[in-house]
Write a protein that holds these residues in place. Structure first.
Motif, PDB file in Angstrom:
ATOM      1  N   GLU A  21      26.307  -3.899  30.769  1.00  8.18           N
ATOM      2  CA  GLU A  21      27.326  -4.424  29.850  1.00  8.18           C
ATOM      3  C   GLU A  21      27.640  -5.892  30.101  1.00  8.18           C
ATOM      4  O   GLU A  21      27.872  -6.651  29.162  1.00  8.18           O
ATOM      5  CB  GLU A  21      28.615  -3.597  29.947  1.00  8.18           C
ATOM      6  CG  GLU A  21      28.504  -2.243  29.284  1.00  8.18           C
ATOM      7  CD  GLU A  21      29.776  -1.414  29.425  1.00  8.18           C
ATOM      8  OE1 GLU A  21      30.743  -1.857  30.073  1.00  8.18           O
ATOM      9  OE2 GLU A  21      29.785  -0.291  28.879  1.00  8.18           O
ATOM     10  N   ASN A  22      27.648  -6.292  31.354  1.00  9.90           N
ATOM     11  CA  ASN A  22      27.980  -7.679  31.703  1.00  9.90           C
ATOM     12  C   ASN A  22      26.750  -8.570  31.846  1.00  9.90           C
ATOM     13  O   ASN A  22      26.876  -9.747  32.174  1.00  9.90           O
ATOM     14  CB  ASN A  22      28.802  -7.715  32.993  1.00  9.90           C
ATOM     15  CG  ASN A  22      30.148  -7.068  32.808  1.00  9.90           C
ATOM     16  OD1 ASN A  22      30.906  -7.425  31.916  1.00  9.90           O
ATOM     17  ND2 ASN A  22      30.451  -6.078  33.642  1.00  9.90           N
ATOM     18  N   LYS A  23      25.577  -8.006  31.610  1.00  5.37           N
ATOM     19  CA  LYS A  23      24.313  -8.734  31.720  1.00  5.37           C
ATOM     20  C   LYS A  23      24.232  -9.481  33.058  1.00  5.37           C
ATOM     21  O   LYS A  23      23.947 -10.666  33.129  1.00  5.37           O
ATOM     22  CB  LYS A  23      24.117  -9.684  30.546  1.00  5.37           C
ATOM     23  CG  LYS A  23      23.963  -8.961  29.224  1.00  5.37           C
ATOM     24  CD  LYS A  23      23.638  -9.931  28.124  1.00  5.37           C
ATOM     25  CE  LYS A  23      23.416  -9.157  26.822  1.00  5.37           C
ATOM     26  NZ  LYS A  23      23.060 -10.047  25.734  1.00  5.37           N
ATOM     27  N   VAL A  24      24.483  -8.741  34.102  1.00  2.00           N
ATOM     28  CA  VAL A  24      24.504  -9.295  35.456  1.00  2.00           C
ATOM     29  C   VAL A  24      23.082  -9.521  35.966  1.00  2.00           C
ATOM     30  O   VAL A  24      22.216  -8.662  35.817  1.00  2.00           O
ATOM     31  CB  VAL A  24      25.261  -8.349  36.421  1.00  2.00           C
ATOM     32  CG1 VAL A  24      25.175  -8.849  37.857  1.00  2.00           C
ATOM     33  CG2 VAL A  24      26.694  -8.181  35.984  1.00  2.00           C
ATOM     34  N   TYR A  54      20.242  -6.679  35.109  1.00  2.54           N
ATOM     35  CA  TYR A  54      20.546  -5.720  34.052  1.00  2.54           C
ATOM     36  C   TYR A  54      19.284  -5.225  33.339  1.00  2.54           C
ATOM     37  O   TYR A  54      19.271  -4.135  32.785  1.00  2.54           O
ATOM     38  CB  TYR A  54      21.553  -6.299  33.048  1.00  2.54           C
ATOM     39  CG  TYR A  54      21.009  -7.370  32.130  1.00  2.54           C
ATOM     40  CD1 TYR A  54      20.601  -7.068  30.832  1.00  2.54           C
ATOM     41  CD2 TYR A  54      20.920  -8.703  32.547  1.00  2.54           C
ATOM     42  CE1 TYR A  54      20.115  -8.046  29.985  1.00  2.54           C
ATOM     43  CE2 TYR A  54      20.445  -9.692  31.704  1.00  2.54           C
ATOM     44  CZ  TYR A  54      20.042  -9.362  30.424  1.00  2.54           C
ATOM     45  OH  TYR A  54      19.564 -10.332  29.582  1.00  2.54           O
ATOM     46  N   ARG A  64      24.884 -14.448  38.253  1.00  4.07           N
ATOM     47  CA  ARG A  64      25.079 -15.082  36.952  1.00  4.07           C
ATOM     48  C   ARG A  64      25.112 -13.992  35.885  1.00  4.07           C
ATOM     49  O   ARG A  64      24.725 -12.856  36.135  1.00  4.07           O
ATOM     50  CB  ARG A  64      24.012 -16.133  36.680  1.00  4.07           C
ATOM     51  CG  ARG A  64      22.618 -15.638  36.588  1.00  4.07           C
ATOM     52  CD  ARG A  64      21.618 -16.788  36.350  1.00  4.07           C
ATOM     53  NE  ARG A  64      20.262 -16.299  36.381  1.00  4.07           N
ATOM     54  CZ  ARG A  64      19.649 -15.716  35.379  1.00  4.07           C
ATOM     55  NH1 ARG A  64      20.264 -15.544  34.223  1.00  4.07           N
ATOM     56  NH2 ARG A  64      18.410 -15.281  35.495  1.00  4.07           N
ATOM     57  N   TRP A  65      25.585 -14.372  34.729  1.00  5.25           N
ATOM     58  CA  TRP A  65      25.707 -13.449  33.619  1.00  5.25           C
ATOM     59  C   TRP A  65      24.963 -14.049  32.438  1.00  5.25           C
ATOM     60  O   TRP A  65      25.349 -15.110  31.925  1.00  5.25           O
ATOM     61  CB  TRP A  65      27.175 -13.230  33.277  1.00  5.25           C
ATOM     62  CG  TRP A  65      27.939 -12.676  34.439  1.00  5.25           C
ATOM     63  CD1 TRP A  65      28.178 -11.365  34.693  1.00  5.25           C
ATOM     64  CD2 TRP A  65      28.535 -13.395  35.520  1.00  5.25           C
ATOM     65  NE1 TRP A  65      28.873 -11.215  35.862  1.00  5.25           N
ATOM     66  CE2 TRP A  65      29.118 -12.451  36.396  1.00  5.25           C
ATOM     67  CE3 TRP A  65      28.634 -14.743  35.862  1.00  5.25           C
ATOM     68  CZ2 TRP A  65      29.781 -12.815  37.559  1.00  5.25           C
ATOM     69  CZ3 TRP A  65      29.299 -15.115  37.022  1.00  5.25           C
ATOM     70  CH2 TRP A  65      29.859 -14.139  37.859  1.00  5.25           C
ATOM     71  N   ASP A  66      23.868 -13.384  32.019  1.00  3.78           N
ATOM     72  CA  ASP A  66      23.078 -13.899  30.897  1.00  3.78           C
ATOM     73  C   ASP A  66      23.955 -14.044  29.664  1.00  3.78           C
ATOM     74  O   ASP A  66      24.737 -13.149  29.329  1.00  3.78           O
ATOM     75  CB  ASP A  66      21.915 -12.946  30.585  1.00  3.78           C
ATOM     76  CG  ASP A  66      20.650 -13.326  31.319  1.00  3.78           C
ATOM     77  OD1 ASP A  66      20.659 -14.309  32.092  1.00  3.78           O
ATOM     78  OD2 ASP A  66      19.633 -12.625  31.121  1.00  3.78           O
ATOM     79  N   GLY A  67      23.809 -15.188  28.983  1.00 12.67           N
ATOM     80  CA  GLY A  67      24.562 -15.443  27.768  1.00 12.67           C
ATOM     81  C   GLY A  67      25.970 -15.956  28.017  1.00 12.67           C
ATOM     82  O   GLY A  67      26.682 -16.274  27.069  1.00 12.67           O
ATOM     83  N   SER A  68      26.402 -16.057  29.240  1.00 10.49           N
ATOM     84  CA  SER A  68      27.742 -16.529  29.557  1.00 10.49           C
ATOM     85  C   SER A  68      27.706 -18.020  29.895  1.00 10.49           C
ATOM     86  O   SER A  68      26.740 -18.523  30.448  1.00 10.49           O
ATOM     87  CB  SER A  68      28.302 -15.749  30.761  1.00 10.49           C
ATOM     88  OG  SER A  68      29.515 -16.325  31.188  1.00 10.49           O
ATOM     89  N   LYS A  69      28.783 -18.694  29.545  1.00 10.96           N
ATOM     90  CA  LYS A  69      28.891 -20.117  29.885  1.00 10.96           C
ATOM     91  C   LYS A  69      29.494 -20.306  31.277  1.00 10.96           C
ATOM     92  O   LYS A  69      29.581 -21.422  31.761  1.00 10.96           O
ATOM     93  CB  LYS A  69      29.729 -20.831  28.827  1.00 10.96           C
ATOM     94  CG  LYS A  69      29.044 -20.851  27.486  1.00 10.96           C
ATOM     95  CD  LYS A  69      29.808 -21.672  26.485  1.00 10.96           C
ATOM     96  CE  LYS A  69      29.271 -21.391  25.147  1.00 10.96           C
ATOM     97  NZ  LYS A  69      28.708 -22.178  24.303  1.00 10.96           N
ATOM     98  N   SER A  70      29.889 -19.217  31.880  1.00 16.30           N
ATOM     99  CA  SER A  70      30.449 -19.282  33.237  1.00 16.30           C
ATOM    100  C   SER A  70      29.354 -19.726  34.208  1.00 16.30           C
ATOM    101  O   SER A  70      28.215 -19.258  34.118  1.00 16.30           O
ATOM    102  CB  SER A  70      30.972 -17.925  33.682  1.00 16.30           C
ATOM    103  OG  SER A  70      32.014 -17.499  32.842  1.00 16.30           O
TER     104      SER A  70
END
Length: 166
Positions: free
Chosen positions: A98-101, A63, A131-137
């Motif tokens: 938007e999803n910080k991919v 992103y 991965r998604w920055d800032g996501s706990k996934s």
């Protein structure tokens, strides 16, 4: 008598000249064949490299660098594939930002399925971690397989069609 002695010499010279002409012609033909084969080998490698580079661009998105990433995808394509990427570029950029991919792809293999003139079909295998920055996934791993058609345009091999296969 001198005339008769000169005749076999002329025949010998004519025969040797003919043999020499055949040898030179054969040498020229062999050299041309070698150049053609070297050119085909170079085209095969260039087609494989083009498909592999394109695949790596498709699966390596961030992103933070999405504009340059999408430009690489478009720049490595031509024809209908390029038109499709250009039509979807804005949506891809928006979704990625938007999803910080962050996608990190690894090219596993390329193989030439067929080649005829300025067109080749290349099979490509690649894996990606998303991965998604800032996501706990947790990051996701995905495995991609493509059948890509590459076309030589202006001396450069570009992807003209990329279809995922299962």
């Amino acid at each position: 008598m001198a005339v008769l002695a000169a005749r076999p010499a002329r025949i010998l010279i004519a025969a040797l000249s003919g043999v020499l002409a055949v040898l030179v012609g054969t040498g020229v033909w062999i050299a041309a064949q070698a150049r053609d084969e070297q050119g085909r080998a170079g085209d095969k490698q260039a087609a494989l490299l083009a498909a592999g580079t394109h695949a790596k661009s498709l699966i390596s998105l961030d992103y933070k660098t999405v504009d340059a990433d999408v430009k690489r995808i478009i720049d490595s394509s031509t024809g209908a594939a390029k038109a499709e990427y250009e039509a979807n570029a804005a949506k891809l950029k928006t979704t990625t930002v938007e999803n910080k991919v962050v996608q990190h792809g690894v090219l596993r293999a390329t193989g030439l399925a067929s080649m005829a003139g300025a067109m080749a079909k290349v099979l490509v295998v690649a894996d990606v971690e998303i991965r998604w920055d800032g996501s706990k996934s947790p990051p996701q791993e995905r495995y991609y397989r493509w059948s890509m058609e590459v076309t030589k345009v202006g001396g450069v091999w570009l992807v003209s069609k990329a279809v995922q296969v299962t």
